[in-house]
Design a protein around this motif. Sequence first.
Motif, PDB file in Angstrom:
ATOM      1  N   PRO A  60       0.791  -1.232   0.000  1.00 48.99           N
ATOM      2  CA  PRO A  60       0.000   0.000   0.000  1.00 48.99           C
ATOM      3  C   PRO A  60       0.826   1.286   0.000  1.00 48.99           C
ATOM      4  N   ASP A  61       2.061   1.238   0.503  1.00 52.32           N
ATOM      5  CA  ASP A  61       2.825   2.480   0.658  1.00 52.32           C
ATOM      6  C   ASP A  61       3.948   2.642  -0.356  1.00 52.32           C
ATOM      7  N   MET A  62       4.403   1.539  -0.968  1.00 51.77           N
ATOM      8  CA  MET A  62       5.485   1.637  -1.944  1.00 51.77           C
ATOM      9  C   MET A  62       5.513   0.380  -2.797  1.00 51.77           C
ATOM     10  N   ASP A  63       6.082   0.499  -3.990  1.00 43.56           N
ATOM     11  CA  ASP A  63       6.160  -0.653  -4.872  1.00 43.56           C
ATOM     12  C   ASP A  63       7.210  -1.626  -4.360  1.00 43.56           C
ATOM     13  N   GLY A  64       6.911  -2.920  -4.496  1.00 38.07           N
ATOM     14  CA  GLY A  64       7.847  -3.936  -4.025  1.00 38.07           C
ATOM     15  C   GLY A  64       9.204  -3.866  -4.712  1.00 38.07           C
TER      16      GLY A  64
END
Length: 231
Positions: A60-64
């Motif tokens: 939800p907060d950053m791309d893997g």
Amino acid sequence: MRENSHMIVLIEDEKPIRHFLGSALQEAGFHYIEADTGKQGLVDAATRKPDLIILDLGLPDMDGIDVIKQLRAWSDVPILILSARSRETEKVMALDAGADDYLTKPFGVAECLARVRVLLRRRQASNTAEQSVFEFGNIRVDLAKRIVEKAGEHIHLTPIEYRLLVTLIRHAGKVLTHRELLREVWGPSYAESNQYVRIYMGYLRQKLEEDPAQPRYILTETGVGYRLVTD
């Protein structure tokens, strides 16, 4: 009592997946820590010093992918990707960024645990002195003497074929992308020359596999790269 002391950080925002995978890890004897955001996962990775990280790409907060890149700036901890992204280009992006393996959702718990064990075995092997002799099937590779044998018979490999085999051995069990193989075997200037990898993998299979058309050890990950399987 736990069977081992391996610590795993599980970075996954979907609670049901965290629950069933966490339960499976615990049942298999692993210690694990849950994180539902990339930021928390990075903190746990830095403070807990895990032996392996299981990472979802859709956080939800950053791309893997960014999580992988940040981890690789300071750690070589094995990273197993779990993701609903099934396109080959996305798998390649994750592996090129530094991930060690990739499982597409939905996945089987048994397969996931098997991938975990492979990555942990490879890490344990790399933490010890490099073994001078490596064997799989009826193939024996003496890395110190640069000798390759099949069923006791000497096999002649060209310098490129040998470098390719040694690269596969050093990363046994890991998916190596075309770009990684080209960079390690041929050099950075060949990074887009995928045909070289295909041609020389064919040569290796002809010399090492019992049935090159149905290889048992040098496996193709379609559209991604190759993997040396030794089990």
